[in-house]
Scaffold this active site. Structure first.
Site, PDB file in Angstrom:
ATOM      1  N   ARG A  58      -6.316  11.801  -6.140  1.00  0.00           N
ATOM      2  CA  ARG A  58      -7.438  11.074  -6.062  1.00  0.00           C
ATOM      3  C   ARG A  58      -8.623  11.787  -5.546  1.00  0.00           C
ATOM      4  NH1 ARG A  58      -8.738   6.217  -3.314  1.00  0.00           N
ATOM      5  NH2 ARG A  58     -10.644   6.875  -4.047  1.00  0.00           N
ATOM      6  N   TYR A  67     -14.949 -11.941   0.279  1.00  0.00           N
ATOM      7  CA  TYR A  67     -15.697 -10.483  -0.464  1.00  0.00           C
ATOM      8  C   TYR A  67     -17.229 -10.956  -0.967  1.00  0.00           C
ATOM      9  CZ  TYR A  67     -12.254  -7.468   1.808  1.00  0.00           C
ATOM     10  OH  TYR A  67     -10.936  -6.885   2.020  1.00  0.00           O
ATOM     11  N   ASP A  74      -6.610  -2.569  -7.119  1.00  0.00           N
ATOM     12  CA  ASP A  74      -7.753  -2.909  -5.588  1.00  0.00           C
ATOM     13  C   ASP A  74      -7.547  -4.586  -6.584  1.00  0.00           C
ATOM     14  OD1 ASP A  74      -9.094  -1.968  -3.245  1.00  0.00           O
ATOM     15  OD2 ASP A  74     -10.244  -3.966  -4.343  1.00  0.00           O
ATOM     16  N   ARG A 134       0.964  -1.087  -0.204  1.00  0.00           N
ATOM     17  CA  ARG A 134      -0.177  -0.135  -0.192  1.00  0.00           C
ATOM     18  C   ARG A 134       0.810   1.304  -0.489  1.00  0.00           C
ATOM     19  NH1 ARG A 134      -3.822  -1.890   4.338  1.00  0.00           N
ATOM     20  NH2 ARG A 134      -5.581  -3.445   3.011  1.00  0.00           N
ATOM     21  N   ARG A 166      -2.642   6.672  -0.002  1.00  0.00           N
ATOM     22  CA  ARG A 166      -2.708   6.523   1.206  1.00  0.00           C
ATOM     23  C   ARG A 166      -2.221   7.827   1.666  1.00  0.00           C
ATOM     24  NH1 ARG A 166      -5.454   1.424   3.019  1.00  0.00           N
ATOM     25  NH2 ARG A 166      -3.963   1.496   5.173  1.00  0.00           N
TER      26      ARG A 166
END
Length: 355
Positions: free
Chosen positions: A51, A162, A87, A38, A42
């Site tokens: 973003r 998920y 992702d 990551r 972030r």
């Protein structure tokens, strides 16, 4: 030709002699290579600016933006490898699964997959479905030069979790209920996801990725016997599918101390280790013939520089006898991390391990 293979009768590709790929191949390195999970965004203000106003999944489908975000930590931290910005649910979205990434929650699936009839919704992934990946990687490899690009995908178990739960879950009740209660449907689901994941990784490698990482974020919720019986066949299928390309295959999960040997056995060349198991003990569990990646606790980044360096020293000391070591956090970069702490850590590891 893979970015990691030395072409017969030709000069090696630009990334072949990089410290990162050398470590993955368990060869001597000029310094211990560093990258962060990551790392692409972030915690970086330039990421937040780039973003701003763009939903996560939409940002993953914009090649120029993907390239920019992927490059930001390379420029700022001088890491030894870039990780492709995306992702793990992107391939599922690409084949038409109705899902979204909700801020503060994570991926949410509108209609969970819990029956055999639901399997039909998981069609094959084609390169055309993820054209933006090919385009973004083309932009990236042109700019990265000799710095390797790591492609990645979610492992079948984590994707299944998920899909079956309908979103993130602490205890994976629906997932485990399906795995235990209908083992054939479970096996078919994971096999289908292995096909989709393999196709997604192949697109990235053929576009120019020098290595790939399979993220099995939730697999630490399983006992070793359940992993071997119900998960490892699908993960192994993914690793076999990309073996012919010759790129290093990294396998990482969280809370997987009891599974490290099996995760290596599944087909990884490099096994990622979280902060709960020292690297020398991890090496004993994994066995010979594998490089290790990790494993400083991400939380230490919020402490003093001296504390971060002391923890880095512990990791490097535990890695002394390893066949190959890629320095990383034991999990992803926390969003509120001071970027300067990461920059200093990279410089410290490089300096400390320089030959």
């Amino acid at each position: 030709m893979s970015a990691n293979l030395r072409p017969t009768g030709q000069q090696p590709t630009a990334t072949y002699e990089s410290a990162f790929l050398k470590a993955c191949r368990r060869e001597p390195v000029p310094h211990t290579p560093v990258w962060f999970m990551r790392q692409a965004g972030r915690s970086l203000p330039e990421y937040l600016k780039a973003r701003e106003g763009i939903p996560m999944l939409e940002s993953c489908m914009m090649p120029e933006l993907v390239a920019e975000i992927t490059m930001q930590p390379v420029r700022r931290h001088h890491v030894d490898a870039a990780i492709y910005f995306s992702d793990i649910v992107v391939p599922l979205k690409a084949i038409g699964i109705d899902l979204d990434i909700k801020p503060g929650v994570g991926p949410v699936v509108e209609q969970p997959i819990r029956s055999r009839a639901d399997l039909a919704r998981l069609r094959d992934l084609t390169p055309e479905d993820v054209w933006y990946v090919t385009e973004a990687i083309g932009l990236l490899t042109a700019e990265l030069g000799s710095t390797p690009l790591i492609g990645f995908a979610g492992a079948p178990f984590t994707l299944a979790s998920y899909l079956v739960e309908g979103g993130p879950s602490k205890n994976h009740e629906h997932t485990k209920a399906l795995m235990y209660g209908d083992p054939q449907l479970w096996a078919d689901l994971l096999d289908r996801l292995a096909e989709i994941t393999s196709a997604f990784l192949k697109v990235q490698i053929e576009a120019g990725a020098s290595a790939v990482q399979l993220f099995d974020s939730w697999v630490g919720a399983l006992a070793p016997a359940d992993y071997r019986r119900s998960v490892m066949p699908a993960s192994s299928k993914v690793f076999r599918a990309v073996e012919e390309y010759g790129v290093p295959r990294i396998h990482f999960g969280v809370g997987t101390g009891e599974l490290l040997g099996l995760m290596g056995e599944a087909g990884a060349d490099v096994v990622g280790v979280d902060w709960r198991v020292p690297l020398d003990e991890a090496a004993r569990r994994v066995g010979p013939g594998k490089a290790l990646q990790g494993n400083i606790d991400p939380a230490v980044l919020f402490s003093t520089t001296e504390a971060v360096e002391a923890k880095a020293d512990e990791v490097l000391a535990a890695a002394k006898g390893l066949e190959g070591h890629v320095f990383n956090l034991g999990h992803g970069v926390p969003p509120t991390t001071n970027p300067d702490a990461l920059t200093r850590l990279v410089e410290y590891v490089h300096t400390k391990t320089a030959v």
